[in-house]
Design a protein around this motif. Structure first.
Motif, short mmCIF file in Angstrom:
data_model
loop_
_atom_site.label_atom_id
_atom_site.label_comp_id
_atom_site.label_asym_id
_atom_site.label_seq_id
_atom_site.Cartn_x
_atom_site.Cartn_y
_atom_site.Cartn_z
N GLY A 71 0.81 -1.22 0.00
CA GLY A 71 0.00 0.00 0.00
C GLY A 71 0.84 1.26 0.00
O GLY A 71 0.51 2.24 -0.69
N GLY A 209 -3.48 -0.50 3.90
CA GLY A 209 -2.72 -0.97 2.75
C GLY A 209 -3.61 -1.62 1.71
O GLY A 209 -3.41 -1.45 0.50
N ALA A 212 -5.67 0.94 -0.16
CA ALA A 212 -4.92 1.74 -1.13
C ALA A 212 -5.14 1.26 -2.56
O ALA A 212 -5.28 2.07 -3.48
N ASP A 218 -8.49 -7.47 -2.48
CA ASP A 218 -8.25 -6.65 -1.29
C ASP A 218 -9.49 -6.59 -0.40
O ASP A 218 -9.38 -6.55 0.83
#
Length: 453
Positions: A71, A209, A212, A218
């Protein structure tokens, strides 16, 4: 809150005796009529859950480190993610959760009556304030969260009006069970909160992170981290719960002042597996039973079909609560039992002593829940408002994460008080005639019986 005023020589002798007694060698007072014997499968299950818990801690630690590094690299190459606007609100909210939680458990210990009233009346206001904040944010997710928060606040206020006559008894039970806390209680609470602050901050960095880049994978990582966080916080809470409940149970049941440090060492060495199982089961079963009671209230007896479904759901919930309830943690610590076995034993004792209706009407568990809601709402207002001012697109997720951190932090801070109450009930169910108990429970039972008549 430290114990003081007892005879130094007597405590020294008792503590010396405890050090020579294994955690499984405590004198048992009575056994259930239906025994659930410890089996090889049960021992295997405890070990399995313990291994799974440690493995998930290792995996999530590696994942957070990888996500954080990735990130930061991604943020340095693009303007999509701004760490200086995402991290500070959450990290400040996390620190605030630790401070407010510690102060609140101290207030509730010294002024239980005022604390209970405050929790029941302030929680709806804070919940509605969180709803207003989410409406101001304006995203589809925040509008849904805001609607839920406002409706929840209204329900909480109506519930507070309904149970207002029970406040006095809840304060009396909380005062009777916590009037002489185990030694090192303040130390245990402080260390637990500090540990959770650092652990929460560590996971927040990993979630940042993952945010990001924001890919589909994610999102899965974030869900995994949040679930891991919830289970880990439950385990930390229940480790403290088992330790304190064991010490208080020994005092209520047999007048022994056990060394808290020895109790903690036994919990860490022998009971992690049972605590992990209970930490996974109790929230699920508690939610099912709570929803079943709500369904019964809504269904009433006017619609035969709806009443039939509600009655069936309630029956399932009643069976589940027998084998998975928070009072079972008392015997997990005191007798080194498996969680299911301990839950069944304590629930049977409650039935035998005629305490089920009293347990169901007790508000100390609700008090801890609403306290968690209040602290979570405070953290949401701190982090969410900050994010709304500096970067509106981050406000929704920041406020949600802040709420979860605040809620679990407060539950951990209050775990020792809830443990004392559970130990009080379990010890009373075993020996209601003991002179160590005041007339609080018998008087309340008489009141409930008059209402039933």
């Amino acid at each position: 809150m430290e114990r003081s005023g007892d005879s130094h020589m007597q405590n020294s002798n008792l503590q010396t005796q405890e050090q020579t007694i294994p955690s499984t060698a405590i004198v048992k007072r009575q056994e259930p009529s239906i025994k659930i014997e410890a089996t090889v499968a049960g021992q295997f299950l405890r070990k399995l859950f313990q291994i799974i818990f440690y493995i998930q801690l290792f995996i999530v630690s590696i994942l957070v480190i990888v996500l954080t590094i990735r990130g930061l690299i991604y943020a340095s190459n693009t303007n999509r993610f701004h760490p200086k606007k995402w991290y500070p609100p959450l990290l400040v909210s996390t620190a605030s959760a630790g401070i407010v939680s510690f102060l609140w458990q101290s207030i509730s210990f010294h002024n239980p009556s005022k604390a209970i009233k405050a929790a029941f009346w302030v929680s709806p206001l804070l919940t509605c304030a969180v709803g207003v904040l989410h409406v101001l944010i304006g995203s589809p997710l925040s509008l849904a969260a805001g609607t839920i928060a406002v409706v929840s606040g209204v329900i909480e206020s109506l519930y507070a009006c309904w149970v207002n006559p029970k406040f006095l008894y809840a304060a009396d039970v909380l005062r009777d069970s916590t009037f002489c806390p185990p030694d090192k209680t303040t130390t245990f609470v402080t260390v637990s909160i500090i540990t959770c602050v650092f652990y929460s901050s560590f996971l927040v960095i990993g979630i940042g992170g993952a945010t990001a880049t924001g890919t589909g994978v994610d999102i899965f990582f974030i869900i995994f981290i949040v679930l891991t966080f919830a289970w880990s916080m439950q385990v930390i809470k229940n480790m403290l719960y088992v330790t304190i409940s064991r010490v208080r149970y020994m005092n209520f049941a047999s007048g022994v002042d056990m060394n808290s440090q020895i109790a903690l060492q036994d919990t860490v060495k022998h009971l992690v597996g049972s605590v992990c199982i209970g930490s996974a089961l109790v929230p699920v079963i508690g939610t099912i039973r709570g929803s079943a009671r709500a369904v019964n209230l809504i269904a009433g007896d006017t619609d035969e079909f709806l009443f039939s479904c509600a009655d069936c759901y309630s029956g399932v919930a009643s069976i589940l609560i027998t084998y998975g309830n928070r009072w079972g943690f008392v015997h997990v610590g005191a007798y080194n039992k498996g969680f299911v076995q301990a839950s069944a034993h304590t629930w049977e004792m409650f039935k035998r002593a005629g305490l089920i209706s009293l347990i169901d009407s007790d508000l100390t568990g609700v008090f801890c829940f609403l306290s968690g809601i209040s602290v979570g709402s405070i953290c949401t207002l701190i982090g969410g408002t900050w994010a709304l001012v500096i970067h509106k697109s981050y406000a929704t997720e920041v406020s949600i994460y802040a709420f979860l951190i605040g809620y679990f932090m407060c539950r951990i801070a209050l775990a020792w008080q809830q443990a004392c109450v559970s130990a009080y009930y379990v010890a009373y169910a075993e020996n209601p005639q003991s002179p160590r108990f005041r007339a609080t429970i018998p008087d309340r039972i008489q009141v409930l019986q008059r209402y039933q008549v």
